[in-house]
Design a protein around this motif. Structure first.
Motif, PDB file in Angstrom:
ATOM      1  N   PRO A  94       0.682  -1.394  -0.069  1.00  0.00           N
ATOM      2  CA  PRO A  94      -0.105   0.078  -0.066  1.00  0.00           C
ATOM      3  C   PRO A  94       0.953   0.987   0.040  1.00  0.00           C
ATOM      4  O   PRO A  94       1.806   1.122   0.449  1.00  0.00           O
ATOM      5  CB  PRO A  94      -0.781  -0.130   1.228  1.00  0.00           C
ATOM      6  N   ALA A  95       0.581   2.411  -0.496  1.00  0.00           N
ATOM      7  CA  ALA A  95       1.068   3.675  -0.622  1.00  0.00           C
ATOM      8  C   ALA A  95       1.081   4.185   0.839  1.00  0.00           C
ATOM      9  O   ALA A  95       0.068   3.923   1.775  1.00  0.00           O
ATOM     10  CB  ALA A  95       0.171   4.751  -1.154  1.00  0.00           C
ATOM     11  N   LEU A  96       2.097   4.573   1.285  1.00  0.00           N
ATOM     12  CA  LEU A  96       2.550   4.707   2.944  1.00  0.00           C
ATOM     13  C   LEU A  96       2.497   6.234   3.223  1.00  0.00           C
ATOM     14  O   LEU A  96       2.761   6.520   4.395  1.00  0.00           O
ATOM     15  CB  LEU A  96       3.711   4.304   3.139  1.00  0.00           C
ATOM     16  N   PHE A  97       1.945   7.171   2.374  1.00  0.00           N
ATOM     17  CA  PHE A  97       2.023   8.576   2.716  1.00  0.00           C
ATOM     18  C   PHE A  97       0.772   8.847   3.934  1.00  0.00           C
ATOM     19  O   PHE A  97      -0.461   8.276   3.794  1.00  0.00           O
ATOM     20  CB  PHE A  97       1.778   9.599   1.528  1.00  0.00           C
ATOM     21  N   GLY A  98       1.249   9.067   4.962  1.00  0.00           N
ATOM     22  CA  GLY A  98       0.018   9.347   6.186  1.00  0.00           C
ATOM     23  C   GLY A  98      -0.122   8.235   6.611  1.00  0.00           C
ATOM     24  O   GLY A  98      -1.208   8.139   7.711  1.00  0.00           O
ATOM     25  N   ALA A 105      -4.128  -0.994   7.982  1.00  0.00           N
ATOM     26  CA  ALA A 105      -4.626  -1.449   7.002  1.00  0.00           C
ATOM     27  C   ALA A 105      -5.988  -0.623   6.343  1.00  0.00           C
ATOM     28  O   ALA A 105      -7.153  -1.215   6.224  1.00  0.00           O
ATOM     29  CB  ALA A 105      -5.186  -2.913   7.410  1.00  0.00           C
ATOM     30  N   ALA A 106      -5.659   0.723   6.167  1.00  0.00           N
ATOM     31  CA  ALA A 106      -6.825   1.694   6.000  1.00  0.00           C
ATOM     32  C   ALA A 106      -6.462   2.312   4.601  1.00  0.00           C
ATOM     33  O   ALA A 106      -7.283   3.030   4.244  1.00  0.00           O
ATOM     34  CB  ALA A 106      -7.152   2.691   7.132  1.00  0.00           C
ATOM     35  N   VAL A 107      -5.659   1.873   3.845  1.00  0.00           N
ATOM     36  CA  VAL A 107      -5.373   2.726   2.346  1.00  0.00           C
ATOM     37  C   VAL A 107      -6.410   1.982   1.675  1.00  0.00           C
ATOM     38  O   VAL A 107      -6.494   0.577   1.521  1.00  0.00           O
ATOM     39  CB  VAL A 107      -3.912   2.152   1.998  1.00  0.00           C
ATOM     40  N   ALA A 108      -7.007   2.802   0.863  1.00  0.00           N
ATOM     41  CA  ALA A 108      -8.171   2.509   0.222  1.00  0.00           C
ATOM     42  C   ALA A 108      -7.634   1.610  -1.014  1.00  0.00           C
ATOM     43  O   ALA A 108      -6.515   1.914  -1.587  1.00  0.00           O
ATOM     44  CB  ALA A 108      -8.770   3.734  -0.487  1.00  0.00           C
ATOM     45  N   ALA A 109      -8.368   0.825  -1.396  1.00  0.00           N
ATOM     46  CA  ALA A 109      -8.392  -0.124  -2.733  1.00  0.00           C
ATOM     47  C   ALA A 109      -6.989  -1.026  -2.570  1.00  0.00           C
ATOM     48  O   ALA A 109      -6.293  -1.241  -3.499  1.00  0.00           O
ATOM     49  CB  ALA A 109      -8.096   0.823  -3.977  1.00  0.00           C
ATOM     50  N   PHE A 110      -6.434  -1.251  -1.361  1.00  0.00           N
ATOM     51  CA  PHE A 110      -5.234  -2.121  -1.168  1.00  0.00           C
ATOM     52  C   PHE A 110      -5.848  -3.426  -0.649  1.00  0.00           C
ATOM     53  O   PHE A 110      -6.909  -3.605   0.425  1.00  0.00           O
ATOM     54  CB  PHE A 110      -4.376  -1.692  -0.261  1.00  0.00           C
ATOM     55  N   ALA A 111      -5.539  -4.590  -1.260  1.00  0.00           N
ATOM     56  CA  ALA A 111      -6.024  -5.969  -0.778  1.00  0.00           C
ATOM     57  C   ALA A 111      -5.100  -6.445   0.272  1.00  0.00           C
ATOM     58  O   ALA A 111      -4.174  -7.228  -0.181  1.00  0.00           O
ATOM     59  CB  ALA A 111      -6.387  -6.958  -2.048  1.00  0.00           C
ATOM     60  N   TYR A 112      -5.336  -6.076   1.582  1.00  0.00           N
ATOM     61  CA  TYR A 112      -4.753  -6.586   2.546  1.00  0.00           C
ATOM     62  C   TYR A 112      -4.710  -8.051   3.066  1.00  0.00           C
ATOM     63  O   TYR A 112      -5.805  -8.649   2.530  1.00  0.00           O
ATOM     64  CB  TYR A 112      -4.797  -5.844   3.993  1.00  0.00           C
ATOM     65  N   ASP A 122      -4.190   1.813  15.830  1.00  0.00           N
ATOM     66  CA  ASP A 122      -3.619   2.597  14.773  1.00  0.00           C
ATOM     67  C   ASP A 122      -1.719   2.014  14.741  1.00  0.00           C
ATOM     68  O   ASP A 122      -1.793   1.306  15.694  1.00  0.00           O
ATOM     69  CB  ASP A 122      -3.498   4.019  15.616  1.00  0.00           C
ATOM     70  N   TRP A 123      -1.329   2.656  13.725  1.00  0.00           N
ATOM     71  CA  TRP A 123       0.153   2.683  13.683  1.00  0.00           C
ATOM     72  C   TRP A 123       0.862   3.482  14.522  1.00  0.00           C
ATOM     73  O   TRP A 123       1.371   4.463  14.389  1.00  0.00           O
ATOM     74  CB  TRP A 123       0.685   2.912  12.260  1.00  0.00           C
ATOM     75  N   THR A 124       0.895   3.122  16.087  1.00  0.00           N
ATOM     76  CA  THR A 124       1.582   3.565  16.917  1.00  0.00           C
ATOM     77  C   THR A 124       3.345   3.390  16.677  1.00  0.00           C
ATOM     78  O   THR A 124       3.727   2.581  15.911  1.00  0.00           O
ATOM     79  CB  THR A 124       1.267   3.255  18.319  1.00  0.00           C
ATOM     80  N   ASP A 125       4.109   4.443  17.255  1.00  0.00           N
ATOM     81  CA  ASP A 125       5.254   4.075  17.038  1.00  0.00           C
ATOM     82  C   ASP A 125       5.729   2.562  17.496  1.00  0.00           C
ATOM     83  O   ASP A 125       6.620   2.120  16.777  1.00  0.00           O
ATOM     84  CB  ASP A 125       6.188   5.033  17.901  1.00  0.00           C
ATOM     85  N   GLU A 126       4.993   1.982  18.560  1.00  0.00           N
ATOM     86  CA  GLU A 126       5.414   0.861  19.165  1.00  0.00           C
ATOM     87  C   GLU A 126       5.030  -0.411  18.110  1.00  0.00           C
ATOM     88  O   GLU A 126       5.879  -1.079  17.920  1.00  0.00           O
ATOM     89  CB  GLU A 126       4.739   0.517  20.313  1.00  0.00           C
TER      90      GLU A 126
END
Ligand code: HEC
Length: 166
Positions: A94-98, A105-112, A122-126
């Motif tokens: 998936p595109a990783l901007f932001g 797993a919230a990037v649109a149109a990506f088949a995770y 969320d993608w916390t630092d940990e």
């Protein structure tokens, strides 16, 4: 007397010869032969089975904070699969901007993978640290075919770079 001596000498000689022949034949007959491969092989570095119920290993804390160095590492190790510029399309990954700090797993149109969608939160630092340390152990069955960033400085730098993408 001398005839008697000759007879004895001949007898001794014959006995010695006989013993030699018997010795050769016997050693040929019972010569031990070892199989090329032992029936039971003892592996010295057999993996030690994981102790059931043991806590999975945690990623060490990242030490790097240099986003510019992180971009260089990203370009080398991640950009084959991920685009990071604003508005970039998905690629193998998936595109990783932001993405850093946002929902997993919230990037649109990506088949995770289901492992990734099932992770939640969320993608916390940990969590980012855990993912980038060993992707396959943080997300079971992940599609991210990447071994991970074992270097604590480099992993921290890459996390700093991802966090700068907003
Ligand atoms: C071989 C391709 C590949 C490489 C190399 C790769 N990734 Fe990934 N990455 C993926 C795929 C595919 C996914 C989706 C995983 C899934 O669904 O299980 C993913 C998922 C991610 C996610 C989660 C995204 C989200 O939307 O939740 C992050 C963050 C990430 N990768 C960062 C990185 C970083 C940083 C690197 C370099 C250190 C890297 N990846 C290297 C393929 C790759």
């Amino acid at each position: 007397m001398s005839l008697e001596f000759n007879k004895i000498a001949a007898g001794v000689l014959a006995a010695a010869l006989g013993a030699m022949v018997i010795g050769k034949v016997a050693s040929a007959l019972v010569h031990p032969s070892f199989p090329a491969k032992p029936a039971i092989e003892v592996k010295e570095d057999a993996p030690v089975a994981a102790v059931p119920g043991a806590a999975p290993a945690k990623a060490p804390a990242p030490t790097g904070t240099d986003a510019a160095a992180g971009k260089l590492a990203f370009d080398k190790k991640c950009s084959t699969c991920h685009k990071a510029e604003k508005g970039a399309a998905n690629a193998v990954g998936p595109a990783l901007f932001g993405v850093a700090g946002g929902k997993k797993a919230a990037v649109a149109a990506f088949a995770y993978s289901s492992g990734m969608t099932g992770k939640g939160g969320d993608w916390t630092d940990e969590d980012m640290n855990e993912l980038l340390w060993k992707p396959a152990s943080f997300v079971k069955g992940t599609k991210m075919a990447f071994a991970g960033l074992p270097n604590d400085k480099e992993r921290g730098d890459v996390i700093a770079y991802l966090k700068s993408l907003k």
